[in-house]
Design a protein around this motif. Sequence first.
Motif, PDB file in Angstrom:
ATOM      1  N   GLY A   1       0.815  -1.211   0.000  1.00  0.00           N
ATOM      2  CA  GLY A   1       0.000   0.000   0.000  1.00  0.00           C
ATOM      3  C   GLY A   1       0.846   1.258   0.000  1.00  0.00           C
ATOM      4  N   ALA A   2       1.931   1.239   0.762  1.00  0.00           N
ATOM      5  CA  ALA A   2       2.824   2.397   0.795  1.00  0.00           C
ATOM      6  C   ALA A   2       3.492   2.605  -0.558  1.00  0.00           C
ATOM      7  CB  ALA A   2       3.871   2.221   1.886  1.00  0.00           C
ATOM      8  N   LEU A   3       3.893   1.524  -1.201  1.00  0.00           N
ATOM      9  CA  LEU A   3       4.508   1.648  -2.533  1.00  0.00           C
ATOM     10  C   LEU A   3       3.513   2.166  -3.563  1.00  0.00           C
ATOM     11  CD1 LEU A   3       6.760  -1.525  -2.661  1.00  0.00           C
ATOM     12  CD2 LEU A   3       7.476   0.853  -2.438  1.00  0.00           C
ATOM     13  N   ILE A   4       2.255   1.758  -3.448  1.00  0.00           N
ATOM     14  CA  ILE A   4       1.223   2.280  -4.358  1.00  0.00           C
ATOM     15  C   ILE A   4       1.027   3.769  -4.139  1.00  0.00           C
ATOM     16  CG2 ILE A   4      -1.264   2.202  -4.853  1.00  0.00           C
ATOM     17  CD1 ILE A   4      -1.080  -0.848  -4.363  1.00  0.00           C
ATOM     18  N   LEU A   5       1.016   4.203  -2.864  1.00  0.00           N
ATOM     19  CA  LEU A   5       0.883   5.631  -2.583  1.00  0.00           C
ATOM     20  C   LEU A   5       2.074   6.428  -3.108  1.00  0.00           C
ATOM     21  CD1 LEU A   5      -0.602   5.696   1.011  1.00  0.00           C
ATOM     22  CD2 LEU A   5      -1.690   6.436  -1.090  1.00  0.00           C
ATOM     23  N   VAL A   6       3.277   5.889  -2.950  1.00  0.00           N
ATOM     24  CA  VAL A   6       4.458   6.580  -3.458  1.00  0.00           C
ATOM     25  C   VAL A   6       4.418   6.675  -4.977  1.00  0.00           C
ATOM     26  CG1 VAL A   6       6.966   6.355  -3.727  1.00  0.00           C
ATOM     27  CG2 VAL A   6       5.927   6.085  -1.488  1.00  0.00           C
ATOM     28  N   ALA A   7       3.999   5.593  -5.637  1.00  0.00           N
ATOM     29  CA  ALA A   7       3.902   5.615  -7.100  1.00  0.00           C
ATOM     30  C   ALA A   7       2.845   6.611  -7.567  1.00  0.00           C
ATOM     31  CB  ALA A   7       3.592   4.222  -7.630  1.00  0.00           C
ATOM     32  N   ALA A   8       1.728   6.693  -6.851  1.00  0.00           N
ATOM     33  CA  ALA A   8       0.683   7.653  -7.221  1.00  0.00           C
ATOM     34  C   ALA A   8       1.156   9.079  -7.017  1.00  0.00           C
ATOM     35  CB  ALA A   8      -0.575   7.392  -6.407  1.00  0.00           C
ATOM     36  N   ALA A   9       1.885   9.338  -5.938  1.00  0.00           N
ATOM     37  CA  ALA A   9       2.402  10.687  -5.690  1.00  0.00           C
ATOM     38  C   ALA A   9       3.483  11.047  -6.699  1.00  0.00           C
ATOM     39  CB  ALA A   9       2.941  10.790  -4.269  1.00  0.00           C
ATOM     40  N   TRP A  10       4.260  10.066  -7.095  1.00  0.00           N
ATOM     41  CA  TRP A  10       5.354  10.318  -8.046  1.00  0.00           C
ATOM     42  C   TRP A  10       4.805  10.681  -9.426  1.00  0.00           C
ATOM     43  CZ3 TRP A  10      10.432  10.425  -6.787  1.00  0.00           C
ATOM     44  CH2 TRP A  10      11.338  10.516  -7.833  1.00  0.00           C
ATOM     45  N   ASN A  11       3.713  10.049  -9.821  1.00  0.00           N
ATOM     46  CA  ASN A  11       3.148  10.275 -11.154  1.00  0.00           C
ATOM     47  C   ASN A  11       2.064  11.341 -11.177  1.00  0.00           C
ATOM     48  OD1 ASN A  11       4.781   8.294 -12.341  1.00  0.00           O
ATOM     49  ND2 ASN A  11       3.350   6.687 -11.726  1.00  0.00           N
TER      50      ASN A  11
END
Length: 143
Positions: free
Chosen positions: A43-53
């Motif tokens: 979940g944290a990696l998904i949030l980081v990917a969403a914030a990055w893009n």
Amino acid sequence: MNIWLGTIPFFLLATVGALLLLKRRRRSGLTVLVGINAAIMAGALILVAAAWNAAPAAASNLQTTTAAATSSGSDSSALIAASIAVAGSSLGAAFAVAYTGSAALAAMSERPEIFGRAMVVVGLAEGIAIYGLIIAIILIGRA
């Protein structure tokens, strides 16, 4: 109230629950906790990917945006420099006080009359952090 302070009871309950789970069911409890940790990490990696893009927010007035961007560029670099000055000097002071303090205590255990001189050395080591704070104040004042 700060949102992070509001999560403290949740983390305490989760910690107590994890300890009870490990106490009762050692092997299966460990498997459950590893699975929960993997889900939280995903979940944290998904949030980081969403914030990055994520696209930047659209500004309604381009002129105020460019004026704010030009003034905040130097301000942010001054604040970053001030934080680096404080962090570096505090870490240096921490190491200096750790070594000089332990040496001063060792020396005072043999000769208690050198307390004053030992505390002066520890105080000089602590002065490193004060120098970093002064530099940070100067940098923030110029920002």
